[in-house]
Each structure stands twice: as structure tokens, then as C-alpha cells.
Design a protein around this motif. Structure first.
Motif, mmCIF file in Angstrom:
data_model
loop_
_atom_site.group_PDB
_atom_site.id
_atom_site.type_symbol
_atom_site.label_atom_id
_atom_site.label_comp_id
_atom_site.label_asym_id
_atom_site.label_seq_id
_atom_site.Cartn_x
_atom_site.Cartn_y
_atom_site.Cartn_z
ATOM 1 N N GLY A 24 0.765 -1.333 0.007
ATOM 2 C CA GLY A 24 -0.093 0.115 -0.247
ATOM 3 C C GLY A 24 0.735 1.108 -0.164
ATOM 4 O O GLY A 24 0.375 2.254 0.503
ATOM 5 N N ALA A 25 1.789 1.192 -0.653
ATOM 6 C CA ALA A 25 2.838 2.223 -0.575
ATOM 7 C C ALA A 25 2.177 3.530 -1.398
ATOM 8 O O ALA A 25 1.681 3.121 -2.646
ATOM 9 N N THR A 26 2.601 4.709 -1.254
ATOM 10 C CA THR A 26 2.224 5.720 -1.886
ATOM 11 C C THR A 26 2.974 5.932 -3.222
ATOM 12 O O THR A 26 4.268 6.103 -3.105
ATOM 13 N N GLY A 27 2.229 6.475 -4.365
ATOM 14 C CA GLY A 27 2.716 6.561 -5.382
ATOM 15 C C GLY A 27 2.093 7.526 -6.399
ATOM 16 O O GLY A 27 0.907 7.742 -6.105
ATOM 17 N N TRP A 28 2.681 7.942 -7.457
ATOM 18 C CA TRP A 28 1.941 8.896 -8.437
ATOM 19 C C TRP A 28 2.131 8.509 -9.861
ATOM 20 O O TRP A 28 3.222 7.896 -10.121
ATOM 21 N N LEU A 29 1.127 8.406 -10.485
ATOM 22 C CA LEU A 29 0.829 7.933 -11.900
ATOM 23 C C LEU A 29 2.090 8.638 -12.868
ATOM 24 O O LEU A 29 2.158 10.016 -12.737
ATOM 25 N N VAL A 30 2.738 8.023 -13.598
ATOM 26 C CA VAL A 30 3.675 8.577 -14.537
ATOM 27 C C VAL A 30 3.092 8.418 -16.089
ATOM 28 O O VAL A 30 2.828 7.182 -16.485
ATOM 29 N N GLY A 31 2.643 9.306 -16.639
ATOM 30 C CA GLY A 31 2.127 9.031 -18.262
ATOM 31 C C GLY A 31 0.511 8.603 -17.935
ATOM 32 O O GLY A 31 0.104 8.646 -16.902
ATOM 33 N N GLU A 32 0.228 8.063 -19.104
ATOM 34 C CA GLU A 32 -1.136 7.768 -19.196
ATOM 35 C C GLU A 32 -1.462 6.466 -18.431
ATOM 36 O O GLU A 32 -0.576 5.600 -18.352
ATOM 37 N N PRO A 33 -2.964 6.212 -17.931
ATOM 38 C CA PRO A 33 -3.222 5.048 -17.403
ATOM 39 C C PRO A 33 -3.006 3.676 -18.453
ATOM 40 O O PRO A 33 -3.171 3.918 -19.729
ATOM 41 N N HIS A 34 -2.576 2.677 -18.165
ATOM 42 C CA HIS A 34 -2.325 1.485 -18.934
ATOM 43 C C HIS A 34 -1.229 1.455 -20.197
ATOM 44 O O HIS A 34 -1.127 0.784 -20.951
ATOM 45 N N ARG A 35 -0.879 2.762 -19.978
ATOM 46 C CA ARG A 35 0.448 2.908 -20.938
ATOM 47 C C ARG A 35 1.880 3.027 -20.358
ATOM 48 O O ARG A 35 2.849 3.590 -20.795
ATOM 49 N N GLY A 36 1.635 2.360 -19.425
ATOM 50 C CA GLY A 36 3.034 2.222 -18.443
ATOM 51 C C GLY A 36 4.258 1.602 -19.104
ATOM 52 O O GLY A 36 5.356 1.951 -18.834
ATOM 53 N N LEU A 37 4.171 0.576 -19.948
ATOM 54 C CA LEU A 37 5.247 0.047 -20.818
ATOM 55 C C LEU A 37 5.660 0.939 -21.651
ATOM 56 O O LEU A 37 6.869 0.890 -21.831
ATOM 57 N N HIS A 38 5.193 1.671 -22.196
ATOM 58 C CA HIS A 38 5.384 2.683 -23.266
ATOM 59 C C HIS A 38 6.275 3.778 -22.536
ATOM 60 O O HIS A 38 7.456 4.011 -22.914
ATOM 61 N N ALA A 39 5.817 4.426 -21.286
ATOM 62 C CA ALA A 39 6.680 5.023 -20.470
ATOM 63 C C ALA A 39 8.111 4.369 -19.983
ATOM 64 O O ALA A 39 9.044 5.091 -20.149
ATOM 65 N N MET A 40 7.822 3.237 -19.380
ATOM 66 C CA MET A 40 9.071 2.434 -19.068
ATOM 67 C C MET A 40 9.940 2.181 -20.066
ATOM 68 O O MET A 40 11.205 2.265 -19.737
#
Lengths: 592, 592
Positions: free
Chosen positions: A271-287
């Protein structure tokens, strides 16, 4: 005692004597980078690597790192060395100036990275992901996240990780199960267990920034339902100072074959606090902004270790007296000659040298394309550079890491039994470099990426083939160049033929192309390095009688050795590929 | 958890279905060795290896061995396992019956040796030198020495070492400085320090018998002034019981890359009592009876580890679910397929399999020639077999140990990141097998031995080439065989061409041949394994529709894979060799 001296003369050659960097210097922000301005930067890097990082390489291997109650204690001296590294501004070499970086071209960063990897590969595991993390945050994070994290990362006050792998999800990131649930304040609660997290926990920096792949509620299955989050170890307070412990914990360190001083962590996100980077479901794209940097970095690691092993092997081969030279170079009045006199030892050394210098030149060419891709004012040039990078990234990652292992093993072999002894350091190179063939996407995955995604039916291969052919056509008319041009041109033509076959096979049946992928990547890499050797020969040839004759003659002779003795592997690979995938495919899985 | 099952079906195939062993059974003392009689022997060996030796493989690596006051404590369980081994009669499998051995043919011992090396390579370091030591003592020692030592060694009550290397004398034994001074009672006092002594000190046996190279007073310099001595750790009393501590001491254990459970010792001989074995100054000659056994043994070690890595990799590839199969074998209702479905994983597994089964068949062929060399009533046949052995010993030693490393690395790669983790055992294979490319003569030394001593101007190569060509000519007319015969015959013809070039080069300038030695040995090995695959295909082809169709079809398919995808390496090597050694030789030693 193993030592390391940065190969500054050859770095000068690939940067300033090969033609590529001249055009990088025309890019915005690079205009001042004369050889006189670059030299002290590289000198400083060399000093850092030889004097600060190198002496900690063996001791780090012996000491490893230890985990107690979630806290990782790294080997003696490494945290201080990181401080020297960060305070010297080395964490920010190529980062954007608006966040405190120096924004030097990747062409220069690549040389620096090679040095770090030569000097201390385990140390590099703490530093090499930071630029990629910065690139991903810079490209995809929200402005508050950028403002909060980038200056700290670029200053080397905080470090960064990639949290991708889970026990059931390695090469196949579509199987990631970690979850992220939204909170009303715009943050997310991240839950899941990540493994194989390099530099996941340590005592180098006051904070660690995890880039974590996880699924949002209701996300589609597979790779199209994965999002990227930034999850700091310590949550920053309102002025950005690390304040509150986040709900994440390092629960284990892996016991590995090598890189003992590198903390490879299992991390529990509860339950660690984090913030979204880039669009939802497009994480691999950003990664992948981060991953592509990491892949080129893994290639540099192969090169770095190959160079280090080469230096030690040459030194040992000069000192170790065993056997008499067969006909020449026999010392009189001594019972034995240095083993460097023996043809088979010279074969090993020259093989290492030819691969190392070939990789350095090719790696430099690729780094220059990153600069063009990022900075060129003309969108079409940027796009072409991007296509070249897409094509070459798997080649550099897989070929250089494979050759890193081969060269480390050759170096060990030069030492004979003494290479198998830990104190001499050669076996550490072999153990340390072995993982580079695996992480950031196994080399088999790289080959599939090349064949199935990057060739684009053969079109994209022309981003390499066409300019190489163009160069060879011009060089063919230069006096003395035919011995270099001819084998390279023949190998290039064969590569083009095999590329067409692969593209056709992939259209007809993807398994057919996949069966040949690894061999094709190696053939491609061998020809790409041949292209660089022919370019190097073209530069060296007119200078072979000048004031630095011994340097340029060594270039020509190494080029000749590569083209006559290493490049012929490509023909065997071509024959194997063109035999088709039937033998592989007809073998029943049950019969293994 | 890594396990090991002896590949008994394939061992049955190479022993009883390939034609060679039928003629071994006609040799004196081998007449009773029907398949029914051999099977329980191999079953017993398999049980020993799987149940007793294998469970100690990982723990031995973790625990290593420790030296205190000259006493070596081996890892838990190993000494007991040695007792089981000795009590089961395994130490004496092929030793002469007159001293208590079973005198089974080497053809069977080779299979047993492979199993031990697969199960626990470090354990093998304590056992594998004993048969060679027995052979050297049997051939060269005086009758009292034979009577005193052979029964104890053959019974596994005492063990044996080779003490060759000194700090300044590794590949070059001519530099040995240890000295031996005669005593009036016919014994000698041995003084000097030996390093890299495998199993030099341990707690397995009540005594350890060192075979030591040293110089007599006034001996000529170089290799022609070295004598061989038998120097026991404990001097036997009048009835042969170990009684008095000899003046020798283990002073250090090497810290190595692998084989942690193997005691690699420095031994100080401080006027230790020993007895001459063989003639004065002819010690290398006597030692080579042991060394040639050790070299073939190092080859078996490569094969053993390759088999073990293959088994683990296949098991993992069946269990690990990552990614979707490209077109066939896709499991429905599952998020991922076993990675064995992926062509690149199958390529790695099939490469390992093709090398392993090819090596096993070739190793069996060579072992059968040892039997013919030792037992055949016709001196001419014995001589021919001896020439074949002389030719093939360096090929088996270097090629098999190289392939052992390659297969171990492929196995690690199949595991991906999990292969780099110690607990999974794959990285241990890589570390353990690496030394086999070095000890008992580095693989570079093997290549020089092949090219400079064993080819005999090309004449001796015919001991391999002529019978292989003869077989191919017959097989060519068999229906369905052309796809196997044709590539093998082409590669054999190319090998013959390159052999002639090498022989000519060696006459003109030894450095020219030496420069090509390593590549030539690999070409030779690839073609030799191709010859075995074609022989295996000839046996399997008529049986591919019978009751064990899946076994024989797998043979045919693996043969096809080898010939289409691995043998083509030989062409690249041939091109490199025929390019000549100029590029290697013109490179100044100072320019490295």
C-alpha cells in the motif's frame, strides 16, 4: 594487482578522428565541444574511475552487501565513492540543464559510462539507471513530479530503480500482478512484490525513487493494462525533503553469481504511496524510455568489462614467462619468453582488442544518433535517427553483452590457472558481466525484438545497410582500401540477402523467423562492427606513416585481423539461417 | 531443486546400438559384456550418482573446504560419499585384476565418469586422477612400488595426485625447479613447492599418494631433465600400513571461481621421502601416461556438466510460463505458455542436446580405442588405436571442455535471471566447468599439441578422416541418408583441405600453423561430432517407425539440427584459417 587506465587515446580517436562527432558538434548546445574542451572532462572521468572506483572493485566482490531489518549495508567505500561521483557532477552529465544537468551529448556520456563499467561494474548498477529514470520522468511525469524528483536525481542526492519483474513475471511483463488503487488526493496505493530490483535499497543516497509497474483497477489483462508509478522510499514533505517512510520494504537480497557489491533486491510494496507517470495502462510505453537507455547501458557494460579484461590480459601476457617463442621474438639468455610471444595468446588478445575497439566505435556511432534524435532541428532527421536507434538498440545490447562475456573468458584463459583464482580478478569479470546477457531483456528477447519488431519487413535494416553501403562505395576507390572494403561489402551483401529471407520468413510464419533470430542478430552485429573497422581503417590509412604511426598501424592491423578472422563467423551464421527452421520446429517438446 | 538422472537410454544407444562396442566385446576379457551384464553396472553407477553424489553438489559449493594446520576439512558428506564410492568398487572399475581391479573396458568407465561429473564435479576432482595414477605406476614403477601402492589405490583406500605446477612453471614444465636428491637406501629427498594440486590434501582416505615432478642432481635443463617420483603423505611401514608422516605439508587452499568443494592445494615438500618412477630424466614421459587419461577425463567433465545443465534447462523450460507461443503449441485458457514453446528457447535446448549426444558418442568411440590399444592381440591394431588416441586426445579435451562451458552458459540463459541466482545451481555449472578449459594443459596448448605434434604432417589426421570417409561412402547409398551424409562429407573434405594447408604451413613456418591452431581444433571437433551424428542417424533411420519411434526420431531430428545449424561454424573457421596468420603475426607485441 589489477588496475585500470581509461583508453583515452582510443576514445579520442572514436570521438574526434572518426567523422561522426563533427556533425554532433553542429547540434544545438553542442557547438562548444571542441577536443580541447572535451579532453578535461574525459580526464576527470578517467581519474574518478581509476582512482576512486577501481580500488573498490575487488573488495566489493569479497564483501558483498548485507541486509538487516530492511536496511542494506553496502561494501566499504562505495557510499563515499558515490558521494565523490555525485559531487563531481557525474550523475548529471547528459541531463537537462533546466533541472540542473550539464546536458552534454550522449556521445560523451557513452565514453564515461564505458569507463565506469570497466572500473567497477557493481558500482555502475547504482548509477546507470538514473539517467534513464530521469528521461522517463522528463518525458512522461506531471510537472509537479518533474519538479520534485528531477533536480534531486540529477544532483545525485536521490537514486532511482526500475521495479518490473515479479516472481511469475520476468520476460513476460504482461503477467505483472502488482496493483495500484487510486486515492482521493490523486495519489495511488501500490501493492505487490517486485524482485531483481537493482540498487533497490542501499546507503548511498538520502532517498530512492522507484519506478514501478502495476495495474489500475479494471485494467485490461496483458501488457496493455500496465501503468507506471513513481514511488519514493521516503515521501517528500511540502518543501521536497524526504520525510515520511513509505510503505515499502526490502525483504531480501539475491545471492548471485557476480556483482556481489550490487544490491539486487526483493521489494514489498504494501500500500505504498505513488503517483502515476504517463497515461493509465500505458506504463510500458513510458517505461521503455528508461528501458532503451538501460539496454544500451547493458551493451556499454559488456564493452567496459571487455576493455578491463583486455588490459589485465595484456599486462599478464607481457609479464608471465612460459615456453619459448616458436621462431621470432625469442629472448636470448632467458629460460622462457613472455607468453605474448605465442601466437595463440596473441590470437586471444587481438580478438579481444578487435571486439573492444569495434564495439567502442559502434557504440559511439549509436550514441551520436541519440544526440541527433534528441537535438536535431529537422524532424525528419530526428525521425531517421530514431529509427536507426530502434534498429540498433537490440544489436548493441545483445552483441556487446555477449562479446563482453566472450572477452572476459578470453582474458581469464590468457591467465590460465591463475585466471581461475579469485585474487587475480579475471574470474570476477566473467561472473560480473554474465548478467548483462540477461537483464533488461534477455539476449534472446533482443533478437526477437530485432527480427519481429525492428526490421519492419526489412525496411528498417536499410537504416544501417544503406549508409554503410554508401560509405563502402566511396571508400572502395581510395588507394589501399580494397582489402578492407571487399570483405565488408561481401558480408554486407550477404546480410542484406539474409535480411530479405528473414523478412519473408516472418511474413510466412513468425516461428520461422524467430528460430533464426539469435543467429541473425549476431550476424548483424558482426557486420556492423566490420563496417566500423572499415571506417576506422579509412581514417588510419593516410596516417600510418606519420608521427603516430604505431597507433594507426595498430588500427590497420586490428582491422585486418577482424575482417580476416572474426568476420568469417558471419558466413557460418548465414548458412545456418538459410537452412531454415524446420529442424528446430519439428522437434517435439516432449522429446527433450 | 536441481536433480540428475543418468541418461541411461542414450548410454545404451551409444554402447550397444552404435556398432563400435561389438568389436570391443571381442577383446580379451570383454567377452562376457552383454547388454544384460552391463545394464546393472550402469544402473548401480546411476544410483550412486543420483542418490549419493548429487545431493552434495550444492552444499559442497556453499561450504567449500577449510585448511587448518595442514589439515583439510572437506564439505559435509563428501568423505562418507567417497567411502560409498570406494566400497562399491567404483575406484577400480577399469584397473588391472592382478591388483584387485575389475578391469572393465574404458568404454564402460567413460559412461560412469560422465555420470560422476554430471552429479558432482568437485567430487570427481578427488576420484578422476586415481585411474591415471594407477596406469602410470603400473607402466613405470618398480615392482615393490607397484605392490605397495596399486592395491591400496585400486581399493580406494588411498588416493592420488599429480604434482606438476610450480609458481613459475605452469604450461611450461621445463621450468620445474623442485629437486630430488638420492639417499643411500634407494629413496630420494624431494624438496620444492607445488601449486594447483587437485585433491592434494583431504579427509577422504587414510593416505594420499603424490606423483611429483622434480629434478635429479645434475639434470639437464628443460623438460629432458625432469624425473617422476612417488611421494606418499604417510610413509608405509614394512607391511604397507601408513605409518610415519612424510615431510610434506599442505600450506594453502586456492580461492577459486568454482569447484569450491575441491581442495586445490599448495604443497610444500621439505625433503620428503619419495621413490623414482620410471627412468631418470624421463619423468614427463611417465607422467604423460597419467596426463593423457586426465585430458580425456577433462573432456568427460565438459560432457558431464553439459548433460547436467541440459537436464535442468529442459525441466525449467517445461515449467516456466512466460509469453505466448507464436503460432503452434499455444495453450488455451492460460495466460502464458511454457517457455519450451518459444523457438529461441528450443534453439538453446537443441544446441545443448546436439552437443551432448554428439560428445557422448564421440567420447565412447575414443574410449573404445583405448580398449583396443590396451587389449587387442594384434600389435598393428594396437598401434593404429594408439595413433587415433594420440590424435583425438587434444580434440576431446579442448572441444568437450569448451562445449561444456558453452552448454552450461546456454542452460543458465534458459533460466534467465533465475539462472544468475546461486540457489538454482546453473551458475555453479558455469563456474565449476570453467577450469576444465584450463587444467591438464590449457585448450590453447591442446590445439598446439594437435597441430604441431599430432598431425605428423597430416598423416595422423587420416586416422580420423579415412574411416569417416569410408563410412560416409557406404552410408551414402542407404535410402534417406543423403541429407546427413552430404553435409558431413562436404565438411570432411573441407577439413582435409585445411589439414593439408596446416601441415604445409607448419613445415614452412611453425608460427603460421600455431596461429591457426585453436580454430583448427574446433573445426576438427565439429567435423568429428558431425561424423558421429551421421553414424547415429544411420542407426536410427531404419528404426524411426518402430516401437521406440520417438527416441529414434529425436535422434534423426537432432542430427539434422546439428548438421544444418551447428556444423556450419566449421566453414567460418576454415575461411579464417585459410586467410593465414599474417594479421596475427604482424601485430607488434608493444602495440597491444
Amino acid at each position: 594487482m589489477s588496475t585500470y587506465r581509461a583508453p583515452l587515446r582510443d576514445m579520442h580517436f572514436v570521438l574526434h578522428e572518426l567523422p561522426g562527432f563533427a556533425s554532433v558538434r553542429k547540434l544545438p548546445g553542442c557547438e562548444d565541444l571542441s577536443a580541447d574542451l572535451v579532453a578535461p572532462i574525459l580526464d576527470g572521468a578517467a581519474k574518478l574511475c581509476s582512482e576512486t572506483l577501481r580500488p573498490l572493485n575487488r573488495s566489493g566482490d569479497e564483501e558483498g552487501c548485507a541486509l538487516e531489518n530492511g536496511v542494506v549495508r553496502t561494501a566499504r567505500g562505495l557510499a563515499d565513492a558515490f558521494r565523490v561521483y555525485a559531487d563531481g557532477g557525474w550523475a548529471s552529465v547528459s541531463s537537462p540543464q533546466e533541472f540542473g544537468g550539464q546536458h552534454l551529448p550522449h556521445a560523451i556520456r557513452a565514453l564515461f559510462e564505458e569507463m565506469i563499467c570497466s572500473a567497477n561494474l557493481a558500482f555502475a548498477s547504482y548509477t546507470m539507471l538514473i539517467p534513464g529514470a530521469c528521461a522517463a520522468l522528463h518525458a512522461y511525469a506531471s510537472e509537479p513530479v518533474r519538479q520534485r524528483y528531477l533536480p534531486k536525481l540529477i544532483a545525485g542526492r536521490w537514486s532511482a530503480t526500475m521495479c518490473l519483474t515479479e516472481a511469475q513475471s520476468g520476460s513476460d511483463l504482461g503477467l505483472v500482478r502488482s496493483s495500484a488503487s487510486p486515492v482521493s488526493d490523486g495519489s495511488y496505493r501500490i501493492t505487490g512484490t517486485k524482485i531483481f530490483v537493482s540498487a533497490g535499497e542501499h546507503d548511498f543516497t538520502e532517498n530512492i525513487v522507484h519506478l514501478v509497474l502495476a495495474r489500475l483497477p479494471g485494467a485490461p489483462a496483458g501488457t496493455k493494462g500496465i501503468s507506471l508509478f513513481v514511488v519514493p522510499k521516503l515521501l517528500p514533505d511540502s518543501v521536497g525533503r524526504p520525510a515520511t517512510r513509505n510503505r515499502l520494504l526490502c525483504t531480501a537480497l539475491e545471492e548471485k553469481m557476480g556483482q556481489q557489491a550490487a544490491a539486487t533486491c526483493s521489494i514489498d510494496f504494501d500500500g505504498a504511496t505513488g503517483w502515476l507517470v504517463g497515461e493509465p495502462h500505458r506504463g510500458l510505453h513510458a517505461m521503455f524510455a528508461m528501458m532503451n537507455t538501460a539496454r544500451l547501458g547493458a551493451g556499454m557494460q559488456g564493452l567496459g568489462i571487455a576493455e578491463a579484461a583486455y588490459q589485465d590480459a595484456v599486462r599478464y601476457a607481457r609479464e608471465r614467462l612460459q615456453g619459448r617463442a616458436l621462431s621470432t621474438n625469442r629472448r636470448t639468455g632467458a629460460p622462457a619468453d613472455p607468453i605474448i610471444a605465442h601466437p595463440d595468446v596473441r590470437r586471444m588478445l587481438l580478438t579481444m582488442r578487435a571486439y573492444v575497439e569495434g564495439m567502442r566505435a559502434l557504440g559511439q556511432g549509436v550514441a551520436q544518433e541519440i544526440d541527433r534524435h534528441e537535438r536535431h532541428p529537422d524532424a525528419e532527421v530526428r525521425n531517421e535517427a530514431g529509427e536507426f536507434l530502434a534498429l540498433m538498440t537490440p544489436v548493441v545490447k545483445a552483441m556487446f553483452s555477449d562479446l563482453g562475456s566472450e572477452c572476459a573468458n578470453l582474458g581469464l584463459q590468457v591467465f590460465g590457472g591463475h585466471g581461475y583464482i579469485r585474487a587475480n580478478g579475471m574470474e570476477q569479470y566473467v561472473r560480473d558481466v554474465r548478467i548483462t546477457q540477461i537483464y533488461d531483456g534477455t539476449n534472446g528477447i533482443q533478437a526477437l525484438d530485432l527480427v519481429r519488431r525492428k526490421l519492419d519487413g526489412g525496411r528498417l535494416a536499410q537504416r544501417f545497410i544503406a549508409p554503410t553501403r554508401g560509405f563502402l562505395q566511396v571508400a572502395a576507390s581510395e588507394p589501399g582500401m580494397s582489402e578492407f572494403v571487399q570483405p565488408t561489402a561481401a558480408a554486407l551483401a550477404r546480410l542484406e540477402q539474409v535480411t530479405a529471407w528473414i523478412a519473408g520468413a516472418d511474413r510466412a510464419d513468425p516461428e520461422e523467423a524467430a528460430a533464426a533470430a539469435t543467429e541473425y542478430l549476431r550476424q548483424f552485429g558482426l557486420v556492423a562492427i566490420a563496417g566500423m573497422w572499415t571506417r576506422m581503417a579509412a581514417v588510419a590509412l593516410p596516417l600510418a606513416e606519420g608521427p603516430e604511426a604505431s597507433f594507426y598501424r595498430a588500427k590497420l592491423r586490428t582491422a585486418r585481423f577482424y575482417l580476416q578472422h572474426l568476420l568469417p563467423q558471419a558466413e557460418g551464421l548465414a548458412q545456418s539461417i538459410l537452412a531454415g527452421g524446420r529442424a528446430l520446429r519439428e522437434f517435439d517438446a516432449a522429446a527433450f
